[in-house]
Design a protein around this motif. Structure first.
Motif, PDB file in Angstrom:
ATOM      1  N   ILE A   1      43.862 -46.361 -64.444  1.00 17.48           N
ATOM      2  CA  ILE A   1      43.129 -46.860 -63.243  1.00 17.48           C
ATOM      3  C   ILE A   1      42.185 -47.665 -63.527  1.00 17.48           C
ATOM      4  CG2 ILE A   1      41.196 -46.582 -60.786  1.00 17.48           C
ATOM      5  CD1 ILE A   1      42.993 -43.666 -61.101  1.00 17.48           C
ATOM      6  N   ALA A   2      42.120 -48.867 -63.548  1.00 18.23           N
ATOM      7  CA  ALA A   2      40.521 -49.826 -64.319  1.00 18.23           C
ATOM      8  C   ALA A   2      39.305 -49.473 -63.345  1.00 18.23           C
ATOM      9  CB  ALA A   2      40.895 -51.016 -63.814  1.00 18.23           C
ATOM     10  N   SER A   3      38.164 -49.269 -64.581  1.00 18.87           N
ATOM     11  CA  SER A   3      36.887 -49.243 -64.231  1.00 18.87           C
ATOM     12  C   SER A   3      35.977 -50.412 -63.415  1.00 18.87           C
ATOM     13  CB  SER A   3      35.983 -47.992 -65.394  1.00 18.87           C
ATOM     14  OG  SER A   3      36.112 -49.336 -66.005  1.00 18.87           O
ATOM     15  N   GLN A   4      36.895 -51.103 -63.641  1.00 15.68           N
ATOM     16  CA  GLN A   4      35.648 -52.117 -62.801  1.00 15.68           C
ATOM     17  C   GLN A   4      37.626 -53.999 -63.362  1.00 15.68           C
ATOM     18  OE1 GLN A   4      32.817 -52.222 -65.673  1.00 15.68           O
ATOM     19  NE2 GLN A   4      33.135 -53.746 -66.855  1.00 15.68           N
ATOM     20  N   PRO A   5      36.935 -54.845 -62.972  1.00 16.34           N
ATOM     21  CA  PRO A   5      38.094 -56.387 -62.664  1.00 16.34           C
ATOM     22  C   PRO A   5      38.653 -56.205 -64.068  1.00 16.34           C
ATOM     23  CG  PRO A   5      36.708 -56.662 -60.919  1.00 16.34           C
ATOM     24  CD  PRO A   5      36.004 -54.782 -62.123  1.00 16.34           C
ATOM     25  N   ASP A   6      39.593 -56.119 -64.491  1.00 22.53           N
ATOM     26  CA  ASP A   6      40.708 -56.817 -65.661  1.00 22.53           C
ATOM     27  C   ASP A   6      41.132 -57.789 -65.776  1.00 22.53           C
ATOM     28  OD1 ASP A   6      40.969 -57.117 -68.646  1.00 22.53           O
ATOM     29  OD2 ASP A   6      41.620 -54.887 -68.633  1.00 22.53           O
ATOM     30  N   PRO A   7      40.889 -58.302 -64.964  1.00 24.45           N
ATOM     31  CA  PRO A   7      41.950 -59.269 -64.666  1.00 24.45           C
ATOM     32  C   PRO A   7      43.022 -60.280 -65.863  1.00 24.45           C
ATOM     33  CG  PRO A   7      39.961 -61.088 -65.038  1.00 24.45           C
ATOM     34  CD  PRO A   7      39.960 -59.533 -65.261  1.00 24.45           C
TER      35      PRO A   7
ATOM     36  N   ASP B   1      53.290 -39.001 -63.949  1.00 23.72           N
ATOM     37  CA  ASP B   1      52.932 -37.668 -65.036  1.00 23.72           C
ATOM     38  C   ASP B   1      51.438 -37.384 -64.989  1.00 23.72           C
ATOM     39  OD1 ASP B   1      55.297 -36.096 -64.589  1.00 23.72           O
ATOM     40  OD2 ASP B   1      55.603 -38.643 -65.942  1.00 23.72           O
ATOM     41  N   ILE B   2      51.033 -38.511 -65.782  1.00 19.40           N
ATOM     42  CA  ILE B   2      49.819 -39.090 -65.967  1.00 19.40           C
ATOM     43  C   ILE B   2      48.873 -39.869 -64.784  1.00 19.40           C
ATOM     44  CG2 ILE B   2      48.597 -39.400 -68.422  1.00 19.40           C
ATOM     45  CD1 ILE B   2      50.650 -37.796 -69.888  1.00 19.40           C
ATOM     46  N   ILE B   3      47.798 -39.803 -65.279  1.00 20.67           N
ATOM     47  CA  ILE B   3      47.090 -40.384 -64.288  1.00 20.67           C
ATOM     48  C   ILE B   3      45.410 -41.253 -65.503  1.00 20.67           C
ATOM     49  CG2 ILE B   3      45.346 -41.682 -62.925  1.00 20.67           C
ATOM     50  CD1 ILE B   3      46.417 -39.918 -61.129  1.00 20.67           C
ATOM     51  N   HIS B   4      45.528 -42.072 -66.236  1.00 17.14           N
ATOM     52  CA  HIS B   4      44.474 -42.545 -67.358  1.00 17.14           C
ATOM     53  C   HIS B   4      43.225 -42.881 -66.410  1.00 17.14           C
ATOM     54  CE1 HIS B   4      42.916 -44.098 -71.157  1.00 17.14           C
ATOM     55  NE2 HIS B   4      42.813 -45.222 -70.559  1.00 17.14           N
ATOM     56  N   LEU B   5      42.399 -42.985 -66.670  1.00 15.11           N
ATOM     57  CA  LEU B   5      41.056 -43.076 -66.302  1.00 15.11           C
ATOM     58  C   LEU B   5      39.728 -43.912 -67.090  1.00 15.11           C
ATOM     59  CD1 LEU B   5      39.500 -39.417 -64.267  1.00 15.11           C
ATOM     60  CD2 LEU B   5      41.039 -41.937 -63.241  1.00 15.11           C
ATOM     61  N   SER B   6      39.993 -45.149 -67.030  1.00 16.07           N
ATOM     62  CA  SER B   6      39.821 -45.886 -67.832  1.00 16.07           C
ATOM     63  C   SER B   6      38.110 -45.638 -68.422  1.00 16.07           C
ATOM     64  CB  SER B   6      39.818 -47.556 -67.659  1.00 16.07           C
ATOM     65  OG  SER B   6      38.941 -47.790 -66.944  1.00 16.07           O
ATOM     66  N   GLY B   7      37.221 -46.408 -69.403  1.00 18.76           N
ATOM     67  CA  GLY B   7      36.248 -46.482 -69.763  1.00 18.76           C
ATOM     68  C   GLY B   7      35.296 -47.767 -68.966  1.00 18.76           C
ATOM     69  N   GLY B   8      33.591 -47.730 -68.841  1.00 18.17           N
ATOM     70  CA  GLY B   8      33.202 -48.642 -68.597  1.00 18.17           C
ATOM     71  C   GLY B   8      31.594 -47.972 -67.951  1.00 18.17           C
ATOM     72  N   ASP B   9      32.076 -48.730 -66.961  1.00 19.78           N
ATOM     73  CA  ASP B   9      30.370 -48.697 -66.536  1.00 19.78           C
ATOM     74  C   ASP B   9      30.395 -47.204 -65.170  1.00 19.78           C
ATOM     75  OD1 ASP B   9      28.808 -48.532 -64.370  1.00 19.78           O
ATOM     76  OD2 ASP B   9      28.083 -50.820 -64.472  1.00 19.78           O
TER      77      ASP B   9
ATOM     78  N   GLY C   1      40.778 -38.560 -69.487  1.00 21.38           N
ATOM     79  CA  GLY C   1      39.882 -39.756 -68.416  1.00 21.38           C
ATOM     80  C   GLY C   1      38.966 -40.166 -69.997  1.00 21.38           C
ATOM     81  N   LEU C   2      38.147 -41.100 -70.489  1.00 18.09           N
ATOM     82  CA  LEU C   2      38.106 -41.864 -71.183  1.00 18.09           C
ATOM     83  C   LEU C   2      36.826 -42.495 -71.367  1.00 18.09           C
ATOM     84  CD1 LEU C   2      38.155 -43.625 -73.958  1.00 18.09           C
ATOM     85  CD2 LEU C   2      38.971 -45.791 -72.456  1.00 18.09           C
ATOM     86  N   SER C   3      35.796 -42.061 -71.743  1.00 15.06           N
ATOM     87  CA  SER C   3      34.771 -42.151 -71.549  1.00 15.06           C
ATOM     88  C   SER C   3      34.204 -41.856 -69.655  1.00 15.06           C
ATOM     89  CB  SER C   3      33.900 -43.615 -72.386  1.00 15.06           C
ATOM     90  OG  SER C   3      32.943 -43.899 -71.853  1.00 15.06           O
ATOM     91  N   ALA C   4      33.587 -43.611 -69.406  1.00 14.39           N
ATOM     92  CA  ALA C   4      33.402 -43.569 -68.388  1.00 14.39           C
ATOM     93  C   ALA C   4      34.176 -42.554 -67.081  1.00 14.39           C
ATOM     94  CB  ALA C   4      33.421 -44.390 -67.425  1.00 14.39           C
ATOM     95  N   GLY C   5      35.454 -42.826 -67.329  1.00 12.28           N
ATOM     96  CA  GLY C   5      36.429 -41.831 -66.933  1.00 12.28           C
ATOM     97  C   GLY C   5      36.710 -40.540 -66.957  1.00 12.28           C
ATOM     98  N   ALA C   6      36.186 -40.074 -68.577  1.00 14.82           N
ATOM     99  CA  ALA C   6      36.223 -38.102 -68.735  1.00 14.82           C
ATOM    100  C   ALA C   6      34.870 -37.754 -68.005  1.00 14.82           C
ATOM    101  CB  ALA C   6      36.081 -38.372 -69.835  1.00 14.82           C
TER     102      ALA C   6
END
Length: 208
Positions: free
Chosen positions: A37-43, A84-92, A121-126
Motif C-alpha cells: 500500500i503506497a502512502s502517496q502516489p508513485d506513478p 499473507d503480508i501487507i506492506h505499508l510504505s513510508g512517506g507522509d 510497517g515502514l516508518s509512516a506505515g509503522a
C-alpha cells in the motif's frame, strides 16, 4: 498477531525480522504473497519496485500495488486482503492515514492483522498502526493535509517515533515524552510482535 515495525529497510535487522515473519506464517510452505500500500502516489513505481525486489530476495512474491488517491482501484482490496503480508510504505504519515480513512481501509487492516495476517510497517506505515500518529511531529512530519483525527489502528499499546538520530541534538527523546507510552527507533532498530510477545532487534528506546 504478527507485526513488523521498521524505521528503515536498510537495517541489517529488517530482513531477519521479515524472514522470521515468513517462517511463522508459512513454516511448511515455499509460497507466500505480499501486497504493497503506497502512502502517496508513485506513478513510476520508484519506491515500489525496490521493495518488491527486497521481498523477492526473501522468497516472498509481491505482485499487488494499491494506491489510495486518484489511482485507487477498489477492486484490488479483496485481493490485497487475501495476501499473507501487507506492506505499508513510508512517506507522509498524516497523508497516509488520511487516505486510509477516506478509503475505509484502516479497520480492515486491523481485522486483517487480528485474523492472522502479517503487517509490515515502514516508518509512516509503522506509525499508523499505533494508537495515534501525533508522535510523527517529533520526526518532522506536518499535518498539511488537515487530518482531523490522528487515531491510528491501535494494534499496539504504544506510540512510535522512527528515525531517532544516534546523536540526539534536537531533543527528540525529550519531545517524545508528551506521547508516552512511546518507543523510538533508530534506523537500525526493528520491533516485531510475534503472537503476544514483542521482540526487539537493535536498541529501541522505550519510554513508558
Amino acid at each position: 498477531m504478527e507485526l513488523v515495525l521498521l524505521s528503515s529497510m536498510d537495517s541489517k535487522h529488517a530482513s531477519t525480522a521479515v524472514a522470521a515473519l515468513r517462517a511463522r506464517l508459512h513454516s511448511d510452505s515455499s509460497e507466500m504473497t505480499a501486497a504493497y500500500i503506497a502512502s502517496q502516489p508513485d506513478p513510476n513505481r520508484e519506491y515500489y519496485r525496490p521493495v518488491k525486489d527486497w521481498y523477492a530476495s526473501l522468497g516472498i512474491e509481491m505482485n499487488l500495488y494499491l494506491e489510495l488517491e486518484q489511482g485507487y482501484d477498489a477492486k484490488l482490496v479483496d485481493r490485497l486482503l487475501a495476501c499473507d503480508i501487507i506492506h505499508l510504505s513510508g512517506g507522509d504519515t498524516f497523508r497516509f492515514l488520511y487516505w486510509l480513512k477516506q478509503r475505509e481501509l484502516l479497520l480492515r487492516l486491523k481485522e486483517f492483522a487480528l485474523s492472522g495476517g502479517g503487517l509490515v510497517g515502514l516508518s509512516a506505515g509503522a506509525m499508523i498502526l499505533a494508537p495515534s500518529i501525533a508522535s510523527a511531529a517529533v520526526c518532522g512530519d506536518r499535518n498539511d493535509i488537515g487530518l482531523q483525527d490522528p487515531a491510528g489502528a491501535g494494534l499496539m499499546e504504544f506510540n512510535l517515533v522512527p528515525h531517532l538520530p544516534l546523536d540526539d541534538n534536537h531533543g527528540w527523546l525529550r519531545q517524545a515524552d508528551q506521547f508516552r507510552p512511546v518507543v523510538l527507533l533508530h534506523d537500525q532498530d526493528v520491533l516485531a510482535l510475534q503472537g503476544q510477545e514483542w521482540v526487539s532487534f537493535g536498541s529501541p528506546v522505550w519510554k513508558v
